[in-house]
Design a protein around this motif. Structure first.
Motif, PDB file in Angstrom:
ATOM      1  N   LEU A 184       0.888  -1.137  -0.030  1.00 52.37           N
ATOM      2  CA  LEU A 184      -0.105  -0.055  -0.073  1.00 52.37           C
ATOM      3  C   LEU A 184       0.952   1.415  -0.130  1.00 52.37           C
ATOM      4  O   LEU A 184       1.977   1.071   0.597  1.00 52.37           O
ATOM      5  CB  LEU A 184      -0.940  -0.049   1.416  1.00 52.37           C
ATOM      6  N   GLU A 189      -3.801   3.871   1.031  1.00 52.87           N
ATOM      7  CA  GLU A 189      -4.081   3.128   2.368  1.00 52.87           C
ATOM      8  C   GLU A 189      -5.539   3.369   2.842  1.00 52.87           C
ATOM      9  O   GLU A 189      -5.936   2.337   3.174  1.00 52.87           O
ATOM     10  CB  GLU A 189      -3.017   3.689   3.216  1.00 52.87           C
ATOM     11  N   ALA A 239      -0.071  -1.803   5.492  1.00 49.79           N
ATOM     12  CA  ALA A 239      -0.975  -0.796   6.115  1.00 49.79           C
ATOM     13  C   ALA A 239      -0.248  -0.359   7.481  1.00 49.79           C
ATOM     14  O   ALA A 239       0.206  -1.226   8.150  1.00 49.79           O
ATOM     15  CB  ALA A 239      -2.214  -1.204   6.331  1.00 49.79           C
TER      16      ALA A 239
END
Length: 181
Positions: free
Chosen positions: A87, A92, A118
């Motif tokens: 991400l 995100e 994340a």
């Protein structure tokens, strides 16, 4: 269903909470805890508070376990030709919202987000409110089943519909911005 609440009420509340916090991190369906928390904690407000606190604690545990195992998992996937996309800061929060509102199993959501890179704070601050809507709806539907109360059923369905409306609004906004999400 009539005997199930009595059986559930015989579980010590501390054991139910411990199970709710730990077992979904091991793959047990979190939805079963959402639906039955009202049988253990008969006050609906307390049942909601317990469910949301346990869900939040479970999110943190799932994230920690996935991050702890991310090195070996990334290595295994990479050796087999399946590298996980990571991400970016700009995608995100959208990914967290979409995954947490998806019908994917709870553990898969948590692991995909953690393994995808994340960060913990967005994972919790964005994911917990999204999952709280889903969880609150399920808790209220469970309350309606155990109490035979149509008001709880209506409130649970309303929570689901609000969550779906919010997700639809996010998707439309992202489409207007030209995002692939």
């Amino acid at each position: 269903m009539a005997e199930l609440p009595d059986w559930l009420r015989s579980i010590p509340p501390w054991a139910f909470v411990l199970g709710f916090v730990v077992l979904p991190a091991l793959g047990f369906p979190i939805s079963l805890f959402y639906l039955t928390v009202g049988a253990v904690f008969t006050d609906p407000a307390l049942a909601l508070a317990v469910a949301l606190a346990c869900m939040t604690a479970n999110m943190a545990i799932s994230f920690a376990v996935a991050r702890l195992l991310s090195g070996p998992i990334h290595g295994l996937l990479h050796r087999r030709g399946y590298p996980l996309p990571q991400l970016t800061a700009s995608t995100e929060w959208r990914t967290i919202v979409l995954l947490r509102a998806s019908p994917l199993p709870w553990l898969m959501q948590s692991w995909l987000l953690a393994l995808g890179g994340a960060r913990f704070l967005p994972y919790m601050l964005v994911g917990a409110p999204v999952q709280s809507l889903v969880g609150a709806g399920m808790v209220l539907v469970g309350e309606s089943l155990f109490q035979g109360n149509a008001v709880w059923l209506m409130m649970g369905v309303t929570a689901f519909l609000l969550g779906q409306a919010a997700l639809t609004a996010v998707r439309r906004r992202l489409r207007r911005r030209g995002s692939a999400y």
